[in-house]
Motif scaffolding. Structure first.
Motif, short mmCIF file in Angstrom:
data_model
loop_
_atom_site.label_atom_id
_atom_site.label_comp_id
_atom_site.label_asym_id
_atom_site.label_seq_id
_atom_site.Cartn_x
_atom_site.Cartn_y
_atom_site.Cartn_z
N ASP A 232 -47.98 22.10 18.35
CA ASP A 232 -47.10 21.30 17.51
C ASP A 232 -47.55 21.23 16.06
N THR A 233 -48.84 21.01 15.82
CA THR A 233 -49.35 20.90 14.45
C THR A 233 -50.69 21.59 14.32
N THR A 234 -51.07 21.86 13.07
CA THR A 234 -52.36 22.51 12.82
C THR A 234 -53.26 21.72 11.87
N HIS A 235 -52.71 20.69 11.20
CA HIS A 235 -53.52 19.99 10.21
C HIS A 235 -52.94 18.60 9.97
N THR A 236 -53.80 17.67 9.52
CA THR A 236 -53.36 16.31 9.24
C THR A 236 -54.04 15.76 7.99
N GLY A 237 -53.46 14.71 7.43
CA GLY A 237 -54.03 14.04 6.27
C GLY A 237 -53.20 12.82 5.94
N PHE A 238 -53.36 12.30 4.74
CA PHE A 238 -52.56 11.18 4.26
C PHE A 238 -51.86 11.59 2.96
N ALA A 239 -50.57 11.27 2.87
CA ALA A 239 -49.86 11.49 1.61
C ALA A 239 -50.56 10.71 0.51
N TYR A 240 -50.66 11.33 -0.68
CA TYR A 240 -51.40 10.70 -1.77
C TYR A 240 -50.64 10.94 -3.07
N LYS A 241 -50.25 9.83 -3.71
CA LYS A 241 -49.48 9.92 -4.94
C LYS A 241 -50.33 9.48 -6.13
N LYS A 242 -50.33 10.32 -7.15
CA LYS A 242 -51.08 10.02 -8.36
C LYS A 242 -50.39 10.66 -9.56
N ASN A 243 -50.11 9.84 -10.56
CA ASN A 243 -49.47 10.31 -11.79
C ASN A 243 -48.17 11.07 -11.50
N GLY A 244 -47.41 10.55 -10.55
CA GLY A 244 -46.12 11.14 -10.24
C GLY A 244 -46.18 12.38 -9.37
N LYS A 245 -47.37 12.77 -8.93
CA LYS A 245 -47.55 13.96 -8.12
C LYS A 245 -47.83 13.57 -6.68
N THR A 247 -49.48 14.74 -3.41
CA THR A 247 -50.37 15.67 -2.74
C THR A 247 -50.85 15.00 -1.46
N PHE A 248 -52.06 15.29 -1.00
CA PHE A 248 -52.57 14.60 0.18
C PHE A 248 -54.09 14.60 0.18
N ILE A 249 -54.66 13.61 0.84
CA ILE A 249 -56.09 13.49 0.99
C ILE A 249 -56.43 13.83 2.44
N VAL A 258 -64.06 16.30 2.57
CA VAL A 258 -62.86 15.48 2.34
C VAL A 258 -62.49 15.58 0.86
N ILE A 259 -61.22 15.90 0.60
CA ILE A 259 -60.76 16.10 -0.79
C ILE A 259 -59.38 15.51 -0.99
N ILE A 260 -59.05 15.26 -2.25
CA ILE A 260 -57.67 15.07 -2.66
C ILE A 260 -57.20 16.45 -3.10
N ASP A 261 -56.24 17.01 -2.40
CA ASP A 261 -55.90 18.41 -2.62
C ASP A 261 -55.34 18.64 -4.03
N GLU A 262 -55.67 19.80 -4.59
CA GLU A 262 -55.15 20.16 -5.91
C GLU A 262 -53.68 20.55 -5.85
N LYS A 263 -53.25 21.07 -4.71
CA LYS A 263 -51.85 21.48 -4.55
C LYS A 263 -50.97 20.27 -4.27
N THR A 264 -49.70 20.38 -4.63
CA THR A 264 -48.76 19.37 -4.17
C THR A 264 -48.57 19.57 -2.68
N LEU A 265 -48.03 18.55 -2.02
CA LEU A 265 -47.78 18.65 -0.59
C LEU A 265 -46.84 19.81 -0.29
N SER A 266 -45.83 19.97 -1.14
CA SER A 266 -44.88 21.07 -0.95
C SER A 266 -45.55 22.42 -1.13
N ASP A 267 -46.35 22.57 -2.18
CA ASP A 267 -47.02 23.85 -2.43
C ASP A 267 -48.01 24.20 -1.32
N TYR A 268 -48.69 23.18 -0.80
CA TYR A 268 -49.63 23.43 0.29
C TYR A 268 -48.87 23.96 1.51
N GLY A 269 -47.78 23.29 1.87
CA GLY A 269 -46.99 23.74 3.01
C GLY A 269 -46.50 25.17 2.83
N ASN A 270 -46.03 25.47 1.63
CA ASN A 270 -45.51 26.82 1.36
C ASN A 270 -46.61 27.87 1.36
#
Length: 284
Positions: A232-245, A247-249, A258-270
């Motif tokens: 069903d899934t391969t990865h998990t995290g928490f949605a993270y909003k900062k300065n209008g962006k 991403t996810f932690i 553990v990181i706050i990802d540099e990519k947006t959530l959409s870009d990571y998925g793509n």
């Protein structure tokens, strides 16, 4: 005299329950030290919003090492508490359990252990390897029943994924508990059948994440769904909003911490070929 006897009965019962519970908990002294430092930092915020408590809890573990398989190193199933290292699932479970501990204002280590067990195991009961919520869709379903999560994927425009979930039983050699244990394999197949009898789960296609970004709550649990057969899934995290962006932690295997990802959530998925989209479930 009767009141005194009742007092000792209650005292013995509490001691017995605590002793039995303790026998099934696995942690190291460093975990208690980290927990105590966490409590020191979070206690002044415990009456603030759940969202803020979740955020500060997740941020507390930034740069903590990524390590896979930390729940599977015991001869029998135990409640593993490991604040020194995480995989993507143990990270979200631990953050949720700590946040729930903080907002309860019972800052005891035992309360944290109880909160973690409630999240990690089916109906909160630790009863062998099969009682652990191995599949994320099942984990979300059961934690919704326990009123810990409030999934909103369908409301965001999610579509139904009705694939058969059987990755564990189809790849038993990949799981130490299933390699040679036919009885345990049967138990896992029963659970897979229960999951499949629900007729699927909802996911937001990755092509729709950007358009729905404003509707995805800060610190909602995110799970990346996959096209991999039986899974069903391969990865998990928490949605993270900062300065209008958005991403996810998360505990990243690529960055080994553990990181706050540099990519947006959409870009990571793509960027993930097998990713089909996300499940979204705010924490209550």
């Amino acid at each position: 005299m009767r009141q005194k006897s009742l007092f000792f009965i209650l005292l013995f019962t509490c001691f017995f329950i605590h002793s039995v519970f303790s026998q099934h908990v696995n942690f190291k002294p460093q975990d208690k030290t980290i927990f105590e430092e966490y409590v020191r930092q979070i206690q002044p915020l415990s009456t603030k919003s759940k969202e803020l408590v979740l955020q500060k809890t997740a941020e507390f573990f930034l740069d903590t090492p990524y390590t896979a398989g930390t729940l599977d190193n015991n001869a029998c199933e135990m409640l593993v508490i490991n604040l020194r290292e995480f995989d993507c699932v143990t990270f979200i479970e631990t953050v949720m359990a700590l946040a729930n501990t903080a907002v309860s204002e019972d800052f005891s280590f035992d309360n944290f252990a109880s909160q973690l067990q409630k999240i990690r195991y089916r109906n909160g009961a630790l009863n062998g390897y099969e009682s652990r919520l191995h599949y994320t869709s099942d984990w979300v379903y059961n934690n919704e029943e326990k009123k810990i999560l409030s999934p909103i994927t369908k409301r965001l425009g999610g579509v139904l994924e009705a694939k058969t979930i059987d990755f564990m039983s189809s790849h038993r050699a990949a799981y130490n508990a299933l390699k040679t244990d036919d009885e345990m394999l049967k138990e896992i197949k029963i659970i897979e059948n229960e999951i499949n009898n629900r007729k699927g789960f909802y996911y937001l296609p990755k092509s729709e994440i950007e358009s729905q970004a404003a509707q995805i709550p800060h610190m909602a649990m995110i799970a990346f769904t996959t096209s991999i057969k039986g899974l069903d899934t391969t990865h998990t995290g928490f949605a993270y909003k900062k300065n209008g962006k958005l991403t996810f932690i998360h505990a990243s295997s690529a960055k080994n911490k553990v990181i706050i990802d540099e990519k947006t959530l959409s870009d990571y998925g793509n960027s993930q070929k097998s990713c089909t989209g996300i499940m979204v479930a705010p924490v209550r």
